[in-house]
Design an enzyme around this catalytic site. Structure first.
Site, PDB file in Angstrom:
ATOM      1  N   THR A 370      40.893  44.730  37.352  1.00 24.43           N
ATOM      2  CA  THR A 370      41.622  43.477  37.120  1.00 24.43           C
ATOM      3  C   THR A 370      41.816  43.309  35.618  1.00 24.43           C
ATOM      4  OG1 THR A 370      40.742  42.475  39.114  1.00 24.43           O
ATOM      5  CG2 THR A 370      41.635  40.974  37.489  1.00 24.43           C
ATOM      6  N   PHE A 372      42.513  40.871  32.530  1.00 22.91           N
ATOM      7  CA  PHE A 372      42.364  39.469  32.129  1.00 22.91           C
ATOM      8  C   PHE A 372      42.971  39.289  30.741  1.00 22.91           C
ATOM      9  CE2 PHE A 372      39.185  37.904  35.229  1.00 22.91           C
ATOM     10  CZ  PHE A 372      38.799  39.106  35.800  1.00 22.91           C
TER      11      PHE A 372
HETATM   12  O1  LIG Z   1      36.957  35.183  42.288  1.00 25.36           O
HETATM   13  C1  LIG Z   1      36.597  35.782  41.277  1.00 25.36           C
HETATM   14  O2  LIG Z   1      35.466  36.277  41.176  1.00 25.36           O
HETATM   15  C2  LIG Z   1      37.532  35.908  40.175  1.00 25.36           C
HETATM   16  O3  LIG Z   1      37.089  36.092  39.072  1.00 25.36           O
HETATM   17  C3  LIG Z   1      38.985  35.848  40.448  1.00 25.36           C
HETATM   18  C4  LIG Z   1      39.624  37.202  40.724  1.00 25.36           C
HETATM   19  C5  LIG Z   1      41.177  37.051  40.698  1.00 25.36           C
HETATM   20  O4  LIG Z   1      41.689  35.996  40.468  1.00 25.36           O
HETATM   21  O5  LIG Z   1      41.813  38.071  40.931  1.00 25.36           O
HETATM   22  C6  LIG Z   1      39.260  38.132  39.660  1.00 25.36           C
HETATM   23  C7  LIG Z   1      39.021  39.430  39.891  1.00 25.36           C
HETATM   24  C8  LIG Z   1      39.093  40.014  41.241  1.00 25.36           C
HETATM   25  O6  LIG Z   1      40.309  40.702  41.265  1.00 25.36           O
HETATM   26  C9  LIG Z   1      39.114  38.998  42.299  1.00 25.36           C
HETATM   27  C10 LIG Z   1      39.269  37.703  42.037  1.00 25.36           C
END
Ligand SMILES: O=C(O)C(=O)C[C@]1(C(=O)O)C=C[C@@H](O)C=C1
Length: 573
Positions: A370, A372
Site C-alpha cells: 500500500t 501512503f
Molecule cells: O485498515 C487499515 O489498517 C488501514 O490502514 C487502511 C488500509 C487502506 O485504506 O487501504 C491500509 C492498508 C491496507 O491496504 C488496508 C487498509
C-alpha cells in the site's frame, strides 16, 4: 508512564475549530509561536507559488518572544476534548481505550493503559517512543509559564540585563543563544516543528492499523494520532492538532483509495513524501475459535478485496462485511466477544486485541503493497539530487484530445508517469454537447490526478507544467517529494527461499561487534525513513568499514525491521 491514545472524531474537531475561532487565533500564528521558527519561514519561489495555486501570505517574521506564549494553542487544547466520550451503557464503543504502546511502563497497568484483553500492549515500530500528549501539553505549559515569568522579570527590572535598545530604536528582544531555534538548512526537506515535542502524525484507524505502521515508517519517532475518518486526519493537520498526516492512496491489489484523492483536492495540505508499506494480512479470531465456527469475516473493504481469493481457497465462503479499518475489526471482535467472526488485520492487531492468528499471509499476492502519502501544511523544497516524484491534479478545458496533449507534454520531455487517476468533477460532473442532427451527448467531466517522476526543481518538469497549463482550466501541484526508494522487503515466505543462509552467515560474523550493533540500529531507522539524510554519513562509514570484509552478494537483506539492501545503500552514498 502509561498513556492512552484515543482517536479523534469529527465532532471533536468541530469543537476545537469553534474554540479556535472564539479565541480569534490564526493557525499560522500558532504554528510560528509553537515552533519558535519565526525567522526561518522560507518563501517558495514564484513558480512554486503559482503552480501550487495557494497564496503564501506569510506574516512578517516576529521576534518578540513574549508573543509566543500568548498564542500557543496546545496548552489550551484540553486533553479531555481529544478523548472520545464513552457510549451509553449497553452500547459498544467503536473505539475502546487501548494502550497504544507509544509510552509504556509495565508497572502501570491502570484501566486506561491496558488493552481490551487486559494485557499490556507493546510497540510495533522501532524507536517510536514519543512524548505523550500529556507530556506535550505540560511542555507547552512550562514554556508558557517560562515566558510569563521572563516577561514579569523584564517588567520588574525595566528590562535591565537585556539589550532592548539598539541605535535608539527599541526593536530587538534578544534571547539567549541556547533558546534560539537552529536555522533550517537545505537538508531539512520537511522541517519538523521545534516545539520540543515529538512530531504528531495523524492516521486513520485505531492502533494496529496498517496506517499506524505507515506513520511509524514515515516518521520513526512520531506520536501517532488515531483518527476515525480520513477527513479528520486532514483537519487535525489543518488545525495544528497534528503536524503531519499519513494516508493511504493506493494498493497494488485493491487499487486507488478514491476518498483520499477527493480529500487532497478539497484540503490545502501538501504532499511531502510517500511510503510504501508491504501489507501482510492475517486471519484473526478469539482464542479457541476454529475456522469451522466462522459465519463471517470483517475488515476494511480494501483488505477484504486483497484477500478475496485466499479466503475462498481456505473454504471461507462466509459473509464478508466491511468496517472502517482492519484493526478496528479486530477490536470489535474482542469487545463483543464474537466467536463466529474473524477479522483480517495485522499481526500487531492480534497482539493488541488478544486474538489468535488462524492464518498468515492471506493476501492474494505476496508482494501486496500500500502506498501512503505524507501530508503537511507547508510544501517541501524540491531537490534534484535524488529521485523525486510530483503529484498534480488538473481539469481539462474544452478542446480536442486534451488529455493526449497533456500527457504528451511529459512524454516529449522523457518524464515517466507513474500513476493516473480520474475522479468525477464535483462542480461540473456532466457537460452537454448538443448536436442538432444526432441529439445530445453527455460527457462526464473529470479531475485528473497524475504522478510523474521528476522534481519541481527540474526544468523539464517546470516546462511540462507550463505547457499543461495551456490546455487546462485548473491545475494544482499537490506536492513534489522524494520517492520512497527503500529496497524491497520481501515477505517472510520469499525471504526463506534462498537468502536466509547468507544472512545468517553475515550476522554470525559481525553480530558480536558493538560497532556493528550500533550501526545496524541506525540503518534500520534509515530503512524505515526514506527522508532521513542525516544518516547518510554514518552509512558511508559503515559501508567503508564493512565492504572490504564481506561480499555484497552475501548481504542482500538483513533480518531486522524494514530490511534493506546494502548494495543500493552504497549507491545512495
Ligand atoms: O485498515 C487499515 O489498517 C488501514 O490502514 C487502511 C488500509 C487502506 O485504506 O487501504 C491500509 C492498508 C491496507 O491496504 C488496508 C487498509
Amino acid at each position: 508512564m502509561g498513556y492512552c491514545v484515543q482517536p479523534i472524531d469529527s465532532h471533536q474537531i468541530a469543537l476545537l475549530l469553534r474554540r479556535e475561532k472564539k479565541r480569534k487565533m490564526s493557525p499560522r500564528h500558532s504554528w510560528m509561536a509553537n515552533e519558535g521558527n519565526l525567522k526561518f519561514n522560507w518563501r517558495p519561489a514564484a513558480w512554486v507559488r503559482t503552480l501550487v495555486g495557494i497564496t503564501f501570505n506569510l506574516p512578517p517574521p516576529k521576534r518578540n518572544k513574549i508573543k509566543m506564549h500568548t498564542i500557543i494553542p496546545s496548552s489550551a487544547i484540553s486533553l479531555k476534548s481529544l478523548i472520545r466520550k464513552r457510549p451509553p451503557p449497553g452500547q459498544t464503543n467503536r473505539f475502546i481505550p487501548v494502550q497504544c504502546g507509544y509510552r509504556f511502563d509495565s508497572a502501570n497497568t491502570n484501566a486506561s493503559t491496558v488493552n481490551t484483553n487486559g494485557a499490556p500492549a507493546s510497540n510495533n515500530f522501532a524507536g517510536h517512543v514519543g512524548a505523550s500528549r500529556a507530556d506535550w501539553q505540560s511542555s507547552c505549559a512550562i514554556l508558557a509559564s517560562k515566558v510569563v515569568s521572563q516577561q514579569q522579570d523584564t517588567e520588574k527590572t525595566g528590562g535591565a540585563g537585556e539589550i532592548t535598545v539598539v541605535n535608539g530604536h527599541k526593536t530587538l528582544d534578544l534571547v539567549p543563544m541556547d533558546n534560539l531555534p537552529k536555522p533550517l538548512t537545505i537538508t531539512d526537506l520537511s522541517p519538523a516543528p521545534m516545539h520540543g515535542s515529538t512530531l504528531r502524525v495523524a492516521y486513520q484507524g485505531v492502533p494496529g492499523a496498517y496506517s499506524e505502521a505507515a506513520a511509524g515508517k514515515a516518521y520513526p519517532n512520531c506520536e501517532a494520532i488515531p483518527c476515525d475518518q480520513f477527513e479528520v486526519a486532514f483537519q487535525a493537520v489543518e488545525l495544528w492538532i497534528a503536524d503531519r498526516a499519513v494516508l493511504p492512496v493506493e494498493n497494488s491489489l485493491g487499487g486507488s483509495i478514491h476518498r483520499n484523492y477527493d480529500l487532497l483536492l478539497r484540503h490545502r495540505l501538501h504532499i511531502v513524501g510517500e511510503v510504501q508499506l508491504p501489507v501482510h494480512h492475517c486471519l484473526l479470531a478469539l482464542p479457541g475459535v476454529h475456522k469451522e465456527y466462522l459465519t463471517r469475516v470483517i475488515s476494511h473493504p480494501q483488505a477484504l478485496a486483497q484477500c478475496e481469493l485466499t479466503l475462498t481457497k481456505l473454504g471461507l465462503n462466509v459473509a464478508r462485511e466491511a468496517v472502517d479499518d482492519t484493526a478496528g475489526a479486530a477490536e470489535y471482535i474482542t469487545a463483543n466477544n464474537l466467536r463466529d467472526t474473524a477479522a483480517i488485520a495485522s499481526a500487531r492487531a492480534a497482539e493488541l486485541y488478544g486474538l489468535q492468528i488462524l492464518a498468515e499471509g492471506i493476501q492474494d499476492d505476496s508482494s501486496n503493497v500500500t502506498r501512503f502519502v505524507m501530508l503537511a501544511r507547508e510544501p517541501i523544497i524540491p531537490r534534484t539530487d535524488r529521485p523525486f516524484k510530483t503529484s498534480i491534479v488538473f481539469a481539462h478545458d474544452k478542446g480536442m484530445s486534451v488529455l493526449f496533449k497533456v500527457l504528451s507534454a511529459f512524454a516529449f520531455r522523457n518524464i515517466s508517469l507513474t500513476k493516473i487517476e480520474s475522479r468525477p468533477h464535483r462542480n461540473r460532473p456532466i457537460r452537454l454537447v448538443d448536436d442538432a442532427n444526432v441529439g445530445t451527448a453527455k460527457h462526464f467531466e473529470y479531475m485528473f490526478y497524475v504522478d510523474f517522476e521528476a522534481s519541481m526543481a527540474d526544468v523539464r518538469a517546470q516546462n511540462a507544467l507550463a505547457e499543461v497549463q495551456e490546455f487546462t482550466s485548473f491545475l494544482r501541484v499537490l506536492g513534489s517529494y522524494p520517492m520512497d526508494m527503500t529496497p524491497w522487503c520481501p515477505s517472510r515466505e520469499e525471504k526463506g527461499r534462498g537468502k536466509r543462509e547468507s544472512n545468517t552467515m553475515l550476522l554470525m560474523k559481525f553480530e558480536f561487534s558493538p560497532e556493528f550493533q550500533k550501526t545496524k540500529s541506525l540503518l534500520s531507522e534509515l530503512a524505515l525513513n526514506p527522508t532521513l539524510y542525516l544518516y547518510e554519513i554514518k552509512i558511508n562509514n559503515f559501508v567503508k568499514e564493512f565492504k572490504p570484509r564481506v561480499r555484497l552478494s552475501d548481504v542482500r537483506c538483513f533480518e531486522f525491521a524494514g530490511g534493506f539492501d546494502l548494495e543500493s545503500l552504497s549507491s545512495v552514498v
